[in-house]
Design a protein around this motif. Structure first.
Motif, PDB file in Angstrom:
ATOM      1  N   ILE A  81       1.096  -0.932  -0.355  1.00  0.00           N
ATOM      2  CA  ILE A  81      -0.006  -0.056  -0.225  1.00  0.00           C
ATOM      3  C   ILE A  81       1.163   1.299  -0.104  1.00  0.00           C
ATOM      4  N   TYR A  82       0.403   2.230  -1.001  1.00  0.00           N
ATOM      5  CA  TYR A  82       0.988   3.370  -0.943  1.00  0.00           C
ATOM      6  C   TYR A  82       1.009   4.541  -0.083  1.00  0.00           C
ATOM      7  N   ALA A  83       1.043   5.522   0.409  1.00  0.00           N
ATOM      8  CA  ALA A  83       0.678   6.525   0.694  1.00  0.00           C
ATOM      9  C   ALA A  83       1.423   7.953   0.231  1.00  0.00           C
ATOM     10  N   GLY A  84       0.671   8.704  -0.283  1.00  0.00           N
ATOM     11  CA  GLY A  84       1.421  10.041  -0.116  1.00  0.00           C
ATOM     12  C   GLY A  84       0.392  11.075  -0.446  1.00  0.00           C
ATOM     13  N   ALA A  85       0.800  12.463  -0.863  1.00  0.00           N
ATOM     14  CA  ALA A  85      -0.074  13.501  -1.482  1.00  0.00           C
ATOM     15  C   ALA A  85       0.411  14.492  -2.189  1.00  0.00           C
ATOM     16  N   GLY A  86      -0.039  14.610  -3.394  1.00  0.00           N
ATOM     17  CA  GLY A  86       0.185  15.757  -3.861  1.00  0.00           C
ATOM     18  C   GLY A  86       1.156  14.929  -5.465  1.00  0.00           C
ATOM     19  N   THR A  87       2.570  15.325  -5.720  1.00  0.00           N
ATOM     20  CA  THR A  87       3.335  14.287  -6.718  1.00  0.00           C
ATOM     21  C   THR A  87       2.838  13.072  -6.151  1.00  0.00           C
ATOM     22  N   SER A  88       3.511  12.658  -5.468  1.00  0.00           N
ATOM     23  CA  SER A  88       4.278  11.566  -4.608  1.00  0.00           C
ATOM     24  C   SER A  88       2.728  10.689  -4.307  1.00  0.00           C
ATOM     25  N   GLY A  89       1.790  10.880  -4.095  1.00  0.00           N
ATOM     26  CA  GLY A  89       0.721  10.237  -3.855  1.00  0.00           C
ATOM     27  C   GLY A  89       0.351   9.590  -5.574  1.00  0.00           C
ATOM     28  N   ARG A  90       0.305  10.959  -6.023  1.00  0.00           N
ATOM     29  CA  ARG A  90       0.175  10.160  -7.593  1.00  0.00           C
ATOM     30  C   ARG A  90       0.980   9.131  -8.187  1.00  0.00           C
ATOM     31  N   LEU A  91       2.308   9.590  -7.727  1.00  0.00           N
ATOM     32  CA  LEU A  91       3.208   8.843  -8.240  1.00  0.00           C
ATOM     33  C   LEU A  91       2.943   7.336  -8.326  1.00  0.00           C
ATOM     34  N   GLY A  92       2.355   7.302  -6.828  1.00  0.00           N
ATOM     35  CA  GLY A  92       1.864   5.584  -5.689  1.00  0.00           C
ATOM     36  C   GLY A  92       0.530   5.198  -6.879  1.00  0.00           C
ATOM     37  N   VAL A  93      -0.192   5.702  -6.974  1.00  0.00           N
ATOM     38  CA  VAL A  93      -1.943   5.180  -7.462  1.00  0.00           C
ATOM     39  C   VAL A  93      -1.070   5.413  -8.917  1.00  0.00           C
ATOM     40  N   LEU A  94      -0.389   5.963  -9.613  1.00  0.00           N
ATOM     41  CA  LEU A  94       0.358   5.258 -10.855  1.00  0.00           C
ATOM     42  C   LEU A  94       0.722   3.841 -11.312  1.00  0.00           C
ATOM     43  N   ASP A  95       2.231   3.869  -9.998  1.00  0.00           N
ATOM     44  CA  ASP A  95       2.220   2.892  -9.722  1.00  0.00           C
ATOM     45  C   ASP A  95       1.593   1.391 -10.014  1.00  0.00           C
ATOM     46  N   ILE A 153       5.316   8.387   0.760  1.00  0.00           N
ATOM     47  CA  ILE A 153       6.353   9.028   0.251  1.00  0.00           C
ATOM     48  C   ILE A 153       5.596  10.299   0.045  1.00  0.00           C
ATOM     49  N   ALA A 154       7.136  10.827   0.676  1.00  0.00           N
ATOM     50  CA  ALA A 154       6.948  12.113   0.951  1.00  0.00           C
ATOM     51  C   ALA A 154       8.156  12.861   0.746  1.00  0.00           C
ATOM     52  N   SER A 155       8.489  13.459  -0.298  1.00  0.00           N
ATOM     53  CA  SER A 155       9.854  13.880  -1.329  1.00  0.00           C
ATOM     54  C   SER A 155      10.262  15.022   0.572  1.00  0.00           C
ATOM     55  N   SER A 156       9.346  15.606   1.237  1.00  0.00           N
ATOM     56  CA  SER A 156      10.202  16.065   1.956  1.00  0.00           C
ATOM     57  C   SER A 156      10.134  15.376   3.461  1.00  0.00           C
ATOM     58  N   GLY A 157       9.791  14.878   3.558  1.00  0.00           N
ATOM     59  CA  GLY A 157       9.828  13.268   4.563  1.00  0.00           C
ATOM     60  C   GLY A 157       8.977  14.222   5.988  1.00  0.00           C
ATOM     61  N   ARG A 158       7.992  14.911   5.677  1.00  0.00           N
ATOM     62  CA  ARG A 158       7.722  15.235   6.436  1.00  0.00           C
ATOM     63  C   ARG A 158       5.909  16.214   6.706  1.00  0.00           C
ATOM     64  N   THR A 159       5.647  15.527   5.782  1.00  0.00           N
ATOM     65  CA  THR A 159       3.992  15.527   5.326  1.00  0.00           C
ATOM     66  C   THR A 159       3.101  15.199   6.207  1.00  0.00           C
ATOM     67  N   PRO A 160       2.432  15.786   7.579  1.00  0.00           N
ATOM     68  CA  PRO A 160       1.730  15.346   7.686  1.00  0.00           C
ATOM     69  C   PRO A 160       0.232  14.074   7.978  1.00  0.00           C
ATOM     70  N   TYR A 161       0.486  14.062   6.058  1.00  0.00           N
ATOM     71  CA  TYR A 161      -0.914  12.977   6.034  1.00  0.00           C
ATOM     72  C   TYR A 161      -0.447  11.338   5.617  1.00  0.00           C
ATOM     73  N   VAL A 162       1.289  11.994   5.247  1.00  0.00           N
ATOM     74  CA  VAL A 162       1.982  10.923   5.189  1.00  0.00           C
ATOM     75  C   VAL A 162       2.459  10.278   6.116  1.00  0.00           C
ATOM     76  N   LEU A 163       2.462  11.277   7.499  1.00  0.00           N
ATOM     77  CA  LEU A 163       3.143  10.182   8.911  1.00  0.00           C
ATOM     78  C   LEU A 163       1.777   9.862   9.572  1.00  0.00           C
ATOM     79  N   GLY A 164       0.926  10.356   9.286  1.00  0.00           N
ATOM     80  CA  GLY A 164      -0.608   9.763  10.044  1.00  0.00           C
ATOM     81  C   GLY A 164      -0.754   8.428   9.613  1.00  0.00           C
ATOM     82  N   ALA A 165      -0.763   8.203   8.327  1.00  0.00           N
ATOM     83  CA  ALA A 165      -0.596   7.149   7.797  1.00  0.00           C
ATOM     84  C   ALA A 165       0.406   5.654   7.912  1.00  0.00           C
ATOM     85  N   VAL A 166       1.620   6.312   8.398  1.00  0.00           N
ATOM     86  CA  VAL A 166       2.486   5.251   8.603  1.00  0.00           C
ATOM     87  C   VAL A 166       2.075   5.144   9.740  1.00  0.00           C
TER      88      VAL A 166
END
Length: 314
Positions: A81-95, A153-166
């Motif tokens: 399961i991939y979890a991301g926001a913006g570009t990171s999220g789109r790349l996860g959905v694409l893959d 997945i978060a380029s910054s490594g600190r996106t709240p949505y992603v931190l909440g998911a993991v």
């Protein structure tokens, strides 16, 4: 006391730390992109992209460990399961969306979560990334458990949505992986395997759909492809679990069977008809002399690994 909501405060915390991130830095303050020719810009971007594979290589040991741990769980029925926001999220959905047509899996084997939901795939929903609670809720919605792997997945490594998911995935006992393009990130600290790809500043400052996006796609390619290979979805270099659902895939299935077995096109087509156009099953039938039902049972007993069937019965 702050007047900001918790979600908004998390987003402001991330914004306040942007100056510390390599992906947000300005690479060359003397570089005037708007004064360059098309040829110069194209060469500049190509030169920049040539450095990305080297950055990914620095993280190969961590990538390898994370994928190996993922495969162990997927063999027992777990999901990726991939979890991301913006570009990171789109790349996860694409893959994730490319796995079923390529490897013949069900749609829930590799899943992509994106902040803001499906609408965010094609339209910007930027504020959605500011909520850790939403990331946790999306993980809950999938019923994540101990056999699953959640890759934040978060380029910054600190996106709240992603931190909440993991964080919620860890509470559920899932394997957690963090993929970022900065060093010493909160995402890495919060996950079992922290993959950090130090791509450095972007040509367009802060536009992480560029170098960071390329690095992210390279790593996700490894996750999905290596996992599927390890699960027996290929034979030699061939995608033998592909299902022939259109004219192009019919031609591909015939070619896969001829390449794997050496038979002619007519024989391949006849066997594919008997195998309900499942290339792996057709190859097993030709290579072993078994009929469709016998070959199907042999594949099931071998966990779908075609090579094992051929080596045992061929």
């Amino acid at each position: 006391m702050s007047d900001e909501t918790p979600e908004r405060s998390e987003g402001l915390d991330e914004l306040a730390g942007l100056d510390e991130l390599a992906t947000e830095a300005v690479d060359d303050r003397g570089l005037m992109l708007d004064e360059l020719t098309v040829a110069d810009l194209v060469e500049l971007m190509n030169d920049r992209d040539a450095t990305i594979a080297g950055a990914v290589r620095t993280a190969l040991p961590t990538i390898t460990a994370a994928i190996a741990a993922t495969v162990e769980r997927m063999r027992e029925g777990g999901r990726l399961i991939y979890a991301g926001a913006g570009t990171s999220g789109r790349l996860g959905v694409l893959d994730a969306s490319e796995v079923p047509p390529t490897f013949g899996t069900a749609g829930d084997v590799v899943v992509g979560l994106i902040a803001g939901g499906p609408r965010a795939i094609v339209s910007s929903v930027e504020s959605a990334e500011d909520s850790a609670q939403t990331g946790a809720a999306d993980v809950d919605g999938l019923g994540v458990g101990p056999l699953d792997t959640v890759v934040g997945i978060a380029s910054s490594g600190r996106t709240p949505y992603v931190l909440g998911a993991v964080a919620r995935a860890a509470e559920a006992g899932a394997l957690t992986v963090g993929l970022s393009c900065n060093l010493d990130t909160p995402l890495s600290a919060a996950t079992d395997h922290g993959i950090e790809i130090p791509v450095g500043p972007e040509i367009v400052a802060g536009s992480t759909r560029l170098g960071a996006g390329t690095a992210t796609k390279m790593v996700l390619n490894m996750f999905s492809t290596v996992s599927m290979v390890q699960l027996g979805k290929t034979y030699q270099t061939l995608m033998v679990d592909v299902r022939a659902t259109n004219a192009k895939l019919v031609r591909r299935a015939v070619r896969i069977v001829t390449l794997a077995t050496g038979v002619d096109d007519d024989t391949a087509r006849q066997t594919l008809d008997a195998a309900d156009w499942h290339a792996k099953l057709a190859i097993a039938m030709i290579s072993t002399g078994l009929d469709a039902d016998e070959a199907r049972r042999a594949l099931d007993a071998a966990g779908g690994r075609l090579r094992a069937v051929i080596e045992e019965r061929g």
